[in-house]
Design a protein around this motif. Structure first.
Motif, PDB file in Angstrom:
ATOM      1  N   SER A 116       6.324   7.579 -74.305  1.00  0.00           N
ATOM      2  CA  SER A 116       5.545   7.986 -73.140  1.00  0.00           C
ATOM      3  C   SER A 116       4.788   6.765 -72.601  1.00  0.00           C
ATOM      4  O   SER A 116       4.204   6.001 -73.372  1.00  0.00           O
ATOM      5  N   GLY A 117       4.867   6.560 -71.303  1.00  0.00           N
ATOM      6  CA  GLY A 117       4.160   5.438 -70.685  1.00  0.00           C
ATOM      7  C   GLY A 117       4.958   4.141 -70.684  1.00  0.00           C
ATOM      8  O   GLY A 117       4.465   3.106 -70.235  1.00  0.00           O
ATOM      9  N   GLY A 142       7.549   3.461 -68.897  1.00  0.00           N
ATOM     10  CA  GLY A 142       7.999   3.105 -67.556  1.00  0.00           C
ATOM     11  C   GLY A 142       9.267   3.794 -67.094  1.00  0.00           C
ATOM     12  O   GLY A 142       9.863   3.390 -66.082  1.00  0.00           O
ATOM     13  N   LYS A 143       9.673   4.872 -67.769  1.00  0.00           N
ATOM     14  CA  LYS A 143      10.920   5.560 -67.404  1.00  0.00           C
ATOM     15  C   LYS A 143      10.859   6.116 -65.973  1.00  0.00           C
ATOM     16  O   LYS A 143      11.764   5.900 -65.173  1.00  0.00           O
ATOM     17  N   SER A 144       9.753   6.825 -65.667  1.00  0.00           N
ATOM     18  CA  SER A 144       9.635   7.402 -64.314  1.00  0.00           C
ATOM     19  C   SER A 144       9.559   6.295 -63.271  1.00  0.00           C
ATOM     20  O   SER A 144      10.169   6.405 -62.197  1.00  0.00           O
ATOM     21  N   SER A 145       8.819   5.231 -63.585  1.00  0.00           N
ATOM     22  CA  SER A 145       8.704   4.116 -62.633  1.00  0.00           C
ATOM     23  C   SER A 145      10.088   3.545 -62.330  1.00  0.00           C
ATOM     24  O   SER A 145      10.436   3.299 -61.170  1.00  0.00           O
TER      25      SER A 145
END
Ligand SMILES: Nc1ncnc2c1ncn2[C@@H]1O[C@H](COP(=O)(O)OP(=O)(O)OP(=O)(O)O)[C@@H](O)[C@H]1O
Length: 254
Positions: free
Chosen positions: A53-54, A56-59
């Protein structure tokens, strides 16, 4: 769904992420989320994106989907650099060439499943009759023909996510991006929806990058990429006749 007829991905790079960089400023500190993150996804290839989590997958998905501009590097679709497109062309490419599925379905509540799947096609200028035909075909593919007239609230979570997938691929995009597409579903339903999604990817030829926290599901895909300190590292690749081993993926991704 039918058995897989097209078992292996093609070899033509459809989505190319070239040395993507992204830095966020959080108060008085800067966070280098992506540091020259690179990857190529071919036609019909289902690639998992994992990372804590955090990480950078969504980014990364937002940049690949032209929703956000990278701080550096380039996003190429079918060999064309889309990084410097103006807003109008960016919107057009996004609408016609990229499908996006989110963790929550984001369907329009006042419209039926059929209308939700027709919507992106109508916005792209497809004739109503053709849009309806394509939407019904997709709803059938995902086992929802009988549910075409139902509104999202009248569908189960799994059915809603299937409609969201059908909507994302309605304009036959060359790239499908998904951010935890089965993250809100119970394990059994997540399992089924994920398999249907991977089946669709392999048979339609769309190049897909799917973020997931579920290593078992990630292990069913053609390759697994991990975001490791801002860099994309391939931690597993499916071999002929086999699937990546979930335990191995989990260990390597630690
Ligand atoms: N607009 C923003 N401004 C500042 N920081 C941001 C912004 N967007 C994301 N971040 C930070 O960048 C990092 C990566 O976020 P991102 O959502 O891409 O991670 P993720 O791997 O998708 O996480 P998760 O698995 O929890 O969804 C996080 O530390 C987040 O706080």
């Amino acid at each position: 769904m039918k058995t897989v007829t097209r078992d292996f991905a093609g070899t033509r790079p459809v989505l190319q992420l070239v040395e993507l960089e992204r830095t966020y400023v959080q108060g008085n500190r800067t966070l280098d989320v992506l540091r020259r993150a690179s990857a190529e996804i071919c036609d019909g290839e289902a690639v998992a994106l994992v990372g804590p989590s955090g990480s950078g997958k969504s980014s990364l998905l937002h940049m690949a989907g032209l929703l956000e501009k990278p701080g550096g590097g380039a996003v190429l679709l079918n060999g064309v650099d889309c990084t410097a497109l103006n807003d109008k062309d960016r919107t057009r490419v996004r609408r016609n060439e990229i499908g996006f599925v989110y963790q929550s379905h984001n369907l329009l509540p006042e419209f039926s499943a059929l209308e939700n799947v027709m919507m992106p096609q109508l916005l792209a200028g497809v004739r109503r009759k053709d849009a309806k035909e394509r939407a019904l075909e997709l709803l059938s593919t995902f086992g929802l023909y009988e549910r075409a007239s139902h509104r999202p609230a009248e569908l189960s979570g799994g059915e809603q996510q299937r409609v969201a997938i059908a909507r994302a691929v309605a304009n036959s995009p060359c790239v499908l991006l998904a951010d935890e597409p089965t993250g809100n579903l119970d394990p059994h339903t997540a399992d089924r929806v994920f398999d249907e999604l991977v089946f669709f990817i392999r048979n339609s030829g769309v190049a897909a990058l799917i973020a997931t926290h579920n290593f078992e599901l990630a292990g069913r895909m053609d390759r697994v990429l991990q975001l490791n300190d801002g860099v994309l590292v391939e931690v597993s690749r499916r071999t002929a006749g086999g699937e990546a081993d979930a335990e191995r993926v989990e260990q390597l991704a630690k």
